[in-house]
Design a protein around this motif. Structure first.
Motif, PDB file in Angstrom:
ATOM      1  N   VAL A  32       0.841  -1.202   0.000  1.00  0.00           N
ATOM      2  CA  VAL A  32       0.000   0.000   0.000  1.00  0.00           C
ATOM      3  C   VAL A  32       0.871   1.245   0.000  1.00  0.00           C
ATOM      4  O   VAL A  32       0.622   2.188  -0.755  1.00  0.00           O
ATOM      5  N   ALA A  33       1.910   1.253   0.816  1.00  0.00           N
ATOM      6  CA  ALA A  33       2.813   2.417   0.861  1.00  0.00           C
ATOM      7  C   ALA A  33       3.512   2.619  -0.473  1.00  0.00           C
ATOM      8  O   ALA A  33       3.710   3.755  -0.911  1.00  0.00           O
ATOM      9  N   MET A  34       3.858   1.519  -1.159  1.00  0.00           N
ATOM     10  CA  MET A  34       4.513   1.641  -2.465  1.00  0.00           C
ATOM     11  C   MET A  34       3.564   2.243  -3.490  1.00  0.00           C
ATOM     12  O   MET A  34       3.965   3.061  -4.315  1.00  0.00           O
ATOM     13  N   VAL A  35       2.306   1.845  -3.436  1.00  0.00           N
ATOM     14  CA  VAL A  35       1.316   2.367  -4.380  1.00  0.00           C
ATOM     15  C   VAL A  35       1.072   3.851  -4.127  1.00  0.00           C
ATOM     16  O   VAL A  35       0.811   4.610  -5.054  1.00  0.00           O
ATOM     17  N   MET A  36       1.188   4.256  -2.862  1.00  0.00           N
ATOM     18  CA  MET A  36       1.007   5.669  -2.529  1.00  0.00           C
ATOM     19  C   MET A  36       2.141   6.511  -3.092  1.00  0.00           C
ATOM     20  O   MET A  36       2.053   7.735  -3.121  1.00  0.00           O
ATOM     21  N   ASP A  37       3.210   5.845  -3.546  1.00  0.00           N
ATOM     22  CA  ASP A  37       4.343   6.485  -4.207  1.00  0.00           C
ATOM     23  C   ASP A  37       4.970   7.599  -3.383  1.00  0.00           C
ATOM     24  O   ASP A  37       5.049   8.745  -3.815  1.00  0.00           O
ATOM     25  N   ILE A  38       5.382   7.242  -2.193  1.00  0.00           N
ATOM     26  CA  ILE A  38       6.145   8.166  -1.364  1.00  0.00           C
ATOM     27  C   ILE A  38       7.588   8.068  -1.865  1.00  0.00           C
ATOM     28  O   ILE A  38       8.320   7.153  -1.512  1.00  0.00           O
ATOM     29  N   SER A  39       7.957   8.971  -2.733  1.00  0.00           N
ATOM     30  CA  SER A  39       9.196   8.865  -3.492  1.00  0.00           C
ATOM     31  C   SER A  39      10.430   8.591  -2.645  1.00  0.00           C
ATOM     32  O   SER A  39      11.269   7.781  -3.011  1.00  0.00           O
ATOM     33  N   ALA A  40      10.569   9.255  -1.511  1.00  0.00           N
ATOM     34  CA  ALA A  40      11.767   9.074  -0.690  1.00  0.00           C
ATOM     35  C   ALA A  40      11.840   7.665  -0.113  1.00  0.00           C
ATOM     36  O   ALA A  40      12.922   7.100   0.030  1.00  0.00           O
ATOM     37  N   ALA A  41      10.702   7.079   0.198  1.00  0.00           N
ATOM     38  CA  ALA A  41      10.674   5.758   0.837  1.00  0.00           C
ATOM     39  C   ALA A  41      10.628   4.613  -0.179  1.00  0.00           C
ATOM     40  O   ALA A  41      10.909   3.471   0.181  1.00  0.00           O
ATOM     41  N   ARG A  42      10.303   4.893  -1.407  1.00  0.00           N
ATOM     42  CA  ARG A  42      10.091   3.840  -2.400  1.00  0.00           C
ATOM     43  C   ARG A  42      11.285   2.889  -2.563  1.00  0.00           C
ATOM     44  O   ARG A  42      11.088   1.678  -2.580  1.00  0.00           O
ATOM     45  N   PRO A  43      12.523   3.380  -2.690  1.00  0.00           N
ATOM     46  CA  PRO A  43      13.652   2.434  -2.830  1.00  0.00           C
ATOM     47  C   PRO A  43      13.801   1.506  -1.624  1.00  0.00           C
ATOM     48  O   PRO A  43      14.103   0.319  -1.779  1.00  0.00           O
ATOM     49  N   VAL A  44      13.567   2.023  -0.435  1.00  0.00           N
ATOM     50  CA  VAL A  44      13.667   1.195   0.768  1.00  0.00           C
ATOM     51  C   VAL A  44      12.547   0.160   0.776  1.00  0.00           C
ATOM     52  O   VAL A  44      12.767  -1.014   1.086  1.00  0.00           O
ATOM     53  N   LEU A  45      11.347   0.594   0.430  1.00  0.00           N
ATOM     54  CA  LEU A  45      10.203  -0.322   0.401  1.00  0.00           C
ATOM     55  C   LEU A  45      10.415  -1.425  -0.635  1.00  0.00           C
ATOM     56  O   LEU A  45      10.125  -2.594  -0.364  1.00  0.00           O
ATOM     57  N   LEU A  46      10.933  -1.061  -1.807  1.00  0.00           N
ATOM     58  CA  LEU A  46      11.219  -2.073  -2.834  1.00  0.00           C
ATOM     59  C   LEU A  46      12.286  -3.053  -2.358  1.00  0.00           C
ATOM     60  O   LEU A  46      12.193  -4.252  -2.627  1.00  0.00           O
ATOM     61  N   ALA A  47      13.279  -2.540  -1.656  1.00  0.00           N
ATOM     62  CA  ALA A  47      14.360  -3.399  -1.158  1.00  0.00           C
ATOM     63  C   ALA A  47      13.838  -4.407  -0.128  1.00  0.00           C
ATOM     64  O   ALA A  47      14.410  -5.479   0.032  1.00  0.00           O
ATOM     65  N   ILE A  48      12.753  -4.066   0.559  1.00  0.00           N
ATOM     66  CA  ILE A  48      12.127  -4.988   1.510  1.00  0.00           C
ATOM     67  C   ILE A  48      11.102  -5.869   0.802  1.00  0.00           C
ATOM     68  O   ILE A  48      11.006  -7.069   1.070  1.00  0.00           O
ATOM     69  N   HIS A  49      10.328  -5.270  -0.092  1.00  0.00           N
ATOM     70  CA  HIS A  49       9.201  -5.938  -0.748  1.00  0.00           C
ATOM     71  C   HIS A  49       9.624  -7.188  -1.523  1.00  0.00           C
ATOM     72  O   HIS A  49       8.997  -8.239  -1.391  1.00  0.00           O
ATOM     73  N   GLN A  50      10.650  -7.072  -2.325  1.00  0.00           N
ATOM     74  CA  GLN A  50      11.047  -8.189  -3.178  1.00  0.00           C
ATOM     75  C   GLN A  50      11.538  -9.403  -2.392  1.00  0.00           C
ATOM     76  O   GLN A  50      11.011 -10.503  -2.571  1.00  0.00           O
ATOM     77  N   PRO A  51      12.513  -9.263  -1.495  1.00  0.00           N
ATOM     78  CA  PRO A  51      12.947 -10.453  -0.755  1.00  0.00           C
ATOM     79  C   PRO A  51      11.870 -10.992   0.191  1.00  0.00           C
ATOM     80  O   PRO A  51      11.768 -12.201   0.396  1.00  0.00           O
TER      81      PRO A  51
END
Length: 184
Positions: free
Chosen positions: A30-49
């Motif tokens: 949900v946070a990734m879809v909200m596209d909080i640009s500063a947090a997106r790389p961190v969220l992706l780094a958690i989301h995939q693994p």
């Protein structure tokens, strides 16, 4: 087969690890879809693994469930409720397998790697394809909403059994024993 009124401890541990991981994943999604640009790389780094870990845990859980068995439902649970419980568990398992696979396939068709940690990248499931991505992207979202709905139904049923019926269904997964109607 496991003959106790409780799920085998290994199944309970995997269940609760998965519960935490899936809930975390839904909030991260949900946070990734909200596209909080500063947090997106961190969220992706958690989301995939985390998605890959959930996929692995659900496979482990299916294997353990087949090998160890599950406790029988109490006799007080009606046949139609047993069928509904079986179907809802099947839906949960299918969604927990499909969700990480569609995410992996979606990223593959977009040309993005699935990175588990620095230097370790999963191979693509599918070739790059705008057409396939256009199908997989909304499918990944639809599966997430479906999984969330199934989790809410699962939680509601668990609370019904644990708080109102007190028939031992919830305590078979928690390991907690209390209440007059639950036998030791």
């Amino acid at each position: 087969m496991h003959n106790s009124a409780l799920f085998h401890p290994a199944l309970r541990v995997v269940h609760w690890l998965m519960a935490l991981a899936v809930l975390a994943m839904l909030f991260i999604g949900v946070a990734m879809v909200m596209d909080i640009s500063a947090a997106r790389p961190v969220l992706l780094a958690i989301h995939q693994p985390l998605g890959v870990a959930i996929g692995g845990l659900v496979i482990l859980r299916i294997v353990l469930r087949g090998y160890l068995g599950v406790p029988p439902m109490p006799a007080s649970v009606a046949g139609w409720q047993r069928t509904l419980a079986h179907l809802s568990h099947l839906a949960l398992y299918l969604l927990m397998v499909a969700q990480p696979l569609t995410g992996w396939a979606m990223l593959s068709t977009a040309g993005y790697p699935v990175t588990l940690w620095h230097g370790f990248v999963l191979p693509p499931l599918l070739p790059v394809s705008v057409e396939h991505y256009a199908v997989l992207r909304p499918l990944h979202t639809l599966l997430a909403y479906s999984l969330f709905a199934c989790i809410l139904a699962h939680l509601a049923a668990a609370l019904l059994h644990g708080l109102l019926l007190r028939d031992g269904v919830l305590s078979s997964m928690t390991g907690w024993r209390r209440g007059r109607s639950e036998k030791q």
